[in-house]
Design a protein around this motif. Structure first.
Motif, PDB file in Angstrom:
ATOM      1  N   ASN A 110       0.843  -1.191   0.000  1.00 60.37           N
ATOM      2  CA  ASN A 110       0.000   0.000   0.000  1.00 60.37           C
ATOM      3  C   ASN A 110       0.881   1.245   0.000  1.00 60.37           C
ATOM      4  OD1 ASN A 110      -2.933  -1.047   0.499  1.00 60.37           O
ATOM      5  ND2 ASN A 110      -1.648  -2.188   1.925  1.00 60.37           N
ATOM      6  N   ARG A 111       0.302   2.365  -0.411  1.00 61.99           N
ATOM      7  CA  ARG A 111       1.095   3.602  -0.499  1.00 61.99           C
ATOM      8  C   ARG A 111       1.611   4.052   0.869  1.00 61.99           C
ATOM      9  NH1 ARG A 111       1.889   5.923  -5.134  1.00 61.99           N
ATOM     10  NH2 ARG A 111       0.678   5.167  -6.899  1.00 61.99           N
ATOM     11  N   MET A 112       0.888   3.718   1.920  1.00 59.52           N
ATOM     12  CA  MET A 112       1.385   4.069   3.251  1.00 59.52           C
ATOM     13  C   MET A 112       2.727   3.400   3.522  1.00 59.52           C
ATOM     14  SD  MET A 112      -0.794   1.779   5.977  1.00 59.52           S
ATOM     15  CE  MET A 112      -2.378   1.819   5.171  1.00 59.52           C
ATOM     16  N   ASP A 113       2.970   2.229   2.898  1.00 59.10           N
ATOM     17  CA  ASP A 113       4.248   1.537   3.086  1.00 59.10           C
ATOM     18  C   ASP A 113       5.400   2.382   2.545  1.00 59.10           C
ATOM     19  OD1 ASP A 113       2.525  -0.466   3.900  1.00 59.10           O
ATOM     20  OD2 ASP A 113       2.890  -1.756   2.160  1.00 59.10           O
ATOM     21  N   LEU A 114       5.170   3.063   1.425  1.00 54.70           N
ATOM     22  CA  LEU A 114       6.206   3.915   0.842  1.00 54.70           C
ATOM     23  C   LEU A 114       6.529   5.064   1.786  1.00 54.70           C
ATOM     24  CD1 LEU A 114       4.944   4.193  -2.874  1.00 54.70           C
ATOM     25  CD2 LEU A 114       6.205   2.324  -1.777  1.00 54.70           C
ATOM     26  N   LEU A 115       5.478   5.680   2.329  1.00 58.94           N
ATOM     27  CA  LEU A 115       5.673   6.793   3.256  1.00 58.94           C
ATOM     28  C   LEU A 115       6.362   6.326   4.534  1.00 58.94           C
ATOM     29  CD1 LEU A 115       2.208   8.550   2.862  1.00 58.94           C
ATOM     30  CD2 LEU A 115       4.402   9.345   1.968  1.00 58.94           C
ATOM     31  N   GLN A 116       5.943   5.159   5.042  1.00 56.87           N
ATOM     32  CA  GLN A 116       6.565   4.647   6.268  1.00 56.87           C
ATOM     33  C   GLN A 116       8.030   4.312   6.027  1.00 56.87           C
ATOM     34  OE1 GLN A 116       4.403   1.480   8.245  1.00 56.87           O
ATOM     35  NE2 GLN A 116       6.172   0.922   9.496  1.00 56.87           N
ATOM     36  N   ARG A 117       8.322   3.740   4.865  1.00 54.69           N
ATOM     37  CA  ARG A 117       9.725   3.425   4.548  1.00 54.69           C
ATOM     38  C   ARG A 117      10.597   4.677   4.582  1.00 54.69           C
ATOM     39  NH1 ARG A 117       9.860   2.963  -1.044  1.00 54.69           N
ATOM     40  NH2 ARG A 117      11.003   4.943  -1.027  1.00 54.69           N
ATOM     41  N   GLU A 118      10.020   5.805   4.133  1.00 55.29           N
ATOM     42  CA  GLU A 118      10.771   7.065   4.085  1.00 55.29           C
ATOM     43  C   GLU A 118      10.756   7.816   5.418  1.00 55.29           C
ATOM     44  OE1 GLU A 118       8.655   8.937   0.961  1.00 55.29           O
ATOM     45  OE2 GLU A 118       9.829   7.987  -0.636  1.00 55.29           O
ATOM     46  N   GLY A 119      10.008   7.291   6.399  1.00 56.25           N
ATOM     47  CA  GLY A 119       9.937   7.939   7.700  1.00 56.25           C
ATOM     48  C   GLY A 119       8.925   9.049   7.779  1.00 56.25           C
ATOM     49  N   HIS A 120       7.931   9.052   6.856  1.00 51.15           N
ATOM     50  CA  HIS A 120       6.961  10.141   6.783  1.00 51.15           C
ATOM     51  C   HIS A 120       5.546   9.720   7.180  1.00 51.15           C
ATOM     52  CE1 HIS A 120      10.124  12.364   5.006  1.00 51.15           C
ATOM     53  NE2 HIS A 120      10.036  11.860   3.795  1.00 51.15           N
ATOM     54  N   TYR A 121       5.393   8.538   7.777  1.00 51.36           N
ATOM     55  CA  TYR A 121       4.046   8.064   8.125  1.00 51.36           C
ATOM     56  C   TYR A 121       3.929   7.928   9.637  1.00 51.36           C
ATOM     57  CZ  TYR A 121      -0.379   5.588   7.813  1.00 51.36           C
ATOM     58  OH  TYR A 121      -1.700   5.239   7.931  1.00 51.36           O
ATOM     59  N   PRO A 122       2.863   8.475  10.229  1.00 49.04           N
ATOM     60  CA  PRO A 122       2.682   8.358  11.693  1.00 49.04           C
ATOM     61  C   PRO A 122       2.216   6.954  12.084  1.00 49.04           C
ATOM     62  CG  PRO A 122       0.816   9.519  10.708  1.00 49.04           C
ATOM     63  CD  PRO A 122       1.788   9.274   9.592  1.00 49.04           C
ATOM     64  N   VAL A 123       3.144   6.107  12.425  1.00 47.02           N
ATOM     65  CA  VAL A 123       2.836   4.706  12.721  1.00 47.02           C
ATOM     66  C   VAL A 123       2.146   4.605  14.083  1.00 47.02           C
ATOM     67  CG1 VAL A 123       3.821   2.401  13.023  1.00 47.02           C
ATOM     68  CG2 VAL A 123       4.815   3.984  11.360  1.00 47.02           C
TER      69      VAL A 123
ATOM     70  N   ALA B  21       2.022  -0.706  16.589  1.00 43.04           N
ATOM     71  CA  ALA B  21       2.537  -1.363  15.393  1.00 43.04           C
ATOM     72  C   ALA B  21       4.002  -1.733  15.549  1.00 43.04           C
ATOM     73  CB  ALA B  21       2.366  -0.437  14.191  1.00 43.04           C
ATOM     74  N   PRO B  22       4.404  -2.925  15.101  1.00 39.32           N
ATOM     75  CA  PRO B  22       5.826  -3.244  15.044  1.00 39.32           C
ATOM     76  C   PRO B  22       6.493  -2.407  13.955  1.00 39.32           C
ATOM     77  CG  PRO B  22       4.543  -4.953  13.954  1.00 39.32           C
ATOM     78  CD  PRO B  22       3.556  -4.019  14.581  1.00 39.32           C
ATOM     79  N   LYS B  23       7.804  -2.336  13.966  1.00 39.08           N
ATOM     80  CA  LYS B  23       8.481  -1.478  12.978  1.00 39.08           C
ATOM     81  C   LYS B  23       8.470  -2.097  11.582  1.00 39.08           C
ATOM     82  CE  LYS B  23      13.288  -3.060  13.388  1.00 39.08           C
ATOM     83  NZ  LYS B  23      14.683  -2.619  13.512  1.00 39.08           N
ATOM     84  N   THR B  24       8.232  -3.394  11.488  1.00 38.69           N
ATOM     85  CA  THR B  24       8.167  -4.049  10.184  1.00 38.69           C
ATOM     86  C   THR B  24       6.979  -3.516   9.383  1.00 38.69           C
ATOM     87  OG1 THR B  24       9.140  -6.043  11.134  1.00 38.69           O
ATOM     88  CG2 THR B  24       8.039  -6.290   9.020  1.00 38.69           C
ATOM     89  N   LEU B  25       7.192  -3.276   8.101  1.00 41.94           N
ATOM     90  CA  LEU B  25       6.154  -2.749   7.219  1.00 41.94           C
ATOM     91  C   LEU B  25       5.037  -3.770   6.992  1.00 41.94           C
ATOM     92  CD1 LEU B  25       8.475  -1.257   4.434  1.00 41.94           C
ATOM     93  CD2 LEU B  25       7.171   0.066   6.109  1.00 41.94           C
ATOM     94  N   GLY B  26       3.905  -3.277   6.468  1.00 38.31           N
ATOM     95  CA  GLY B  26       2.861  -4.154   5.964  1.00 38.31           C
ATOM     96  C   GLY B  26       1.663  -4.317   6.862  1.00 38.31           C
ATOM     97  N   VAL B  27       0.454  -4.115   6.290  1.00 31.93           N
ATOM     98  CA  VAL B  27      -0.764  -4.198   7.095  1.00 31.93           C
ATOM     99  C   VAL B  27      -1.761  -5.248   6.599  1.00 31.93           C
ATOM    100  CG1 VAL B  27      -0.579  -1.793   7.827  1.00 31.93           C
ATOM    101  CG2 VAL B  27      -1.933  -2.347   5.797  1.00 31.93           C
ATOM    102  N   GLU B  28      -1.498  -5.882   5.454  1.00 29.23           N
ATOM    103  CA  GLU B  28      -2.461  -6.884   4.966  1.00 29.23           C
ATOM    104  C   GLU B  28      -1.724  -8.124   4.460  1.00 29.23           C
ATOM    105  OE1 GLU B  28      -4.841  -5.201   1.845  1.00 29.23           O
ATOM    106  OE2 GLU B  28      -3.119  -4.545   0.677  1.00 29.23           O
TER     107      GLU B  28
ATOM    108  N   ALA C   9       3.461  -7.178   8.377  1.00 26.68           N
ATOM    109  CA  ALA C   9       3.089  -8.203   7.398  1.00 26.68           C
ATOM    110  C   ALA C   9       4.208  -8.566   6.424  1.00 26.68           C
ATOM    111  CB  ALA C   9       1.852  -7.767   6.619  1.00 26.68           C
ATOM    112  N   TYR C  10       5.257  -7.754   6.326  1.00 24.96           N
ATOM    113  CA  TYR C  10       6.383  -8.080   5.438  1.00 24.96           C
ATOM    114  C   TYR C  10       7.289  -9.069   6.165  1.00 24.96           C
ATOM    115  CZ  TYR C  10       5.657  -3.904   2.358  1.00 24.96           C
ATOM    116  OH  TYR C  10       5.189  -2.954   1.490  1.00 24.96           O
ATOM    117  N   ALA C  11       6.780 -10.259   6.442  1.00 32.56           N
ATOM    118  CA  ALA C  11       7.538 -11.201   7.274  1.00 32.56           C
ATOM    119  C   ALA C  11       7.015 -12.610   7.066  1.00 32.56           C
ATOM    120  CB  ALA C  11       7.419 -10.810   8.745  1.00 32.56           C
ATOM    121  N   GLU C  12       7.721 -13.572   7.661  1.00 32.31           N
ATOM    122  CA  GLU C  12       7.275 -14.965   7.580  1.00 32.31           C
ATOM    123  C   GLU C  12       6.102 -15.248   8.506  1.00 32.31           C
ATOM    124  OE1 GLU C  12      10.919 -17.813   6.431  1.00 32.31           O
ATOM    125  OE2 GLU C  12      11.205 -16.794   8.357  1.00 32.31           O
ATOM    126  N   TYR C  13       6.022 -14.519   9.626  1.00 33.60           N
ATOM    127  CA  TYR C  13       4.953 -14.719  10.602  1.00 33.60           C
ATOM    128  C   TYR C  13       4.463 -13.368  11.099  1.00 33.60           C
ATOM    129  CZ  TYR C  13       6.542 -19.588  10.936  1.00 33.60           C
ATOM    130  OH  TYR C  13       6.885 -20.885  10.650  1.00 33.60           O
TER     131      TYR C  13
END
Length: 336
Positions: free
Chosen positions: A45-58, A62-69, A99-103
């Protein structure tokens, strides 16, 4: 059982696409209402791009690993899982992150049983986009059959879901915008929109007014923000509503913006988000998705449009595709 797992991380905590890499981190443990899901696929999702760049209010939970679905199989549960979920169940779901993970450890309140008719990749593309569209239509905009609606970024995943929901629930007209003729054509011929307008080559607000005999559209779902703010006010109908869900076109309004429509048209502008909502709020939307949309996924009336499936080792390319607006629908990564 291993105490670690592989997951996508960001070198330095935030950075460009090249900072994404797969590393080893502690494996989460489910507690309380949670389930531990072995992930088969996750959606971007586009929020992943923003979070990767440090621009999304997590959100703080939430764990620091990206991904919500994601989609996958329940491997373990806590001591108070929601009734109906057990080890071995095939599910898909929405998470605050990770969600960007094995578990992933996630509340069973946000899980949905996977229909046998759908693939792992399709199911991984449902939760964030379809729940966001459901929220925008039914909880925020107060849509009812017979109202007209406009979806900006018509070939984006949320609008693909929203257009299908609007058509199925008898909107009087469903309009869309996009920045490419091909995407406009897709929203009409594939999704069933009444008409779509290219925002690079057409004055889309004028086209909306022409199409509605000057009335305007009752509901506008906007992901662009400042760039479309004035035209949204021009195109909205009297007593209409503009729902803002993003700022792809910036947040700073230019000089000369005329806000007279707020009084002249008695229109409403409201902003909303999903990820920052509490579990009870998100859970109600999960229930609405299960009741309203999942049966239509199973019988084919609703389609999950997956544009590209990549192995998660190619997560950099997956982010690049989103960043360059090269997609019509979801980009999905599979975990092996």
């Amino acid at each position: 059982m291993s105490e670690t797992m592989r997951a996508v991380d960001i070198k330095g905590g935030a950075g460009p696409i090249e900072a994404l890499h797969i590393t080893t981190i502690p494996k989460p443990r489910p507690n309380g209402t949670q389930a531990l899901v072995k992930i088969k696929a996750f959606g971007l999702n586009r929020m992943d791009l923003l979070q990767r760049e440090g621009h999304y209010p997590v959100p703080p939970q939430a764990p620091k690993t990206l991904g919500v679905e994601f989609s996958g199989v329940i491997e373990a549960v806590g001591d108070r899982p929601e009734e109906g979920f057990k080890v071995g169940d095939e599910v898909f779901g929405l998470a605050y992150g990770g969600a960007y993970a094995e578990y992933i450890a996630v509340s069973t309140r946000m899980l949905v049983h996977k229909p046998k008719e759908l693939s792992w990749e399709e199911c991984a593309g449902i939760p964030e986009t379809w729940i966001t569209a459901t929220q925008a239509i039914y909880l925020i905009s107060n849509f009812t059959p017979g109202k007209s609606i406009l979806w900006h970024a018509g070939a984006s995943s949320v609008s693909i879901a929203g257009i299908q929901l609007s058509v199925a629930d008898n909107a009087s007209a469903v309009y869309a915008t996009a920045r490419q003729d091909e995407k406009c054509e897709f929203t009409v011929k594939t999704l069933g929109a009444t008409a779509a307008f290219n925002t690079k080559t057409q004055n889309w607000a004028n086209e909306i007014l022409k199409a509605t005999d000057g009335k305007g559209v009752d509901i506008i779902i906007d992901f662009i923000g400042a760039e479309y703010f004035q035209q949204n006010l021009d195109a909205v109908a009297r007593d209409g509503m503009i729902v803002n869900l993003g700022f792809m076109g910036g947040t700073q309004l230019p000089a000369g913006v005329d806000i007279g429509a707020f009084v002249r048209k008695r229109c409403t502008f409201v902003g909303s988000s999903l990820r920052s909502r509490d579990e009870a709020y998100q859970g109600k939307l999960r229930d609405q998705l299960v009741d309203h949309a999942v049966p239509r996924f199973a019988d084919g009336r609703f389609k999950i449009h997956v544009d590209k499936v990549l192995p998660w080792e190619e997560v950099q390319e997956a982010h690049r595709m989103l960043e360059e607006n090269r997609t019509k629908g979801k980009v999905i990564c599979t975990v092996s």
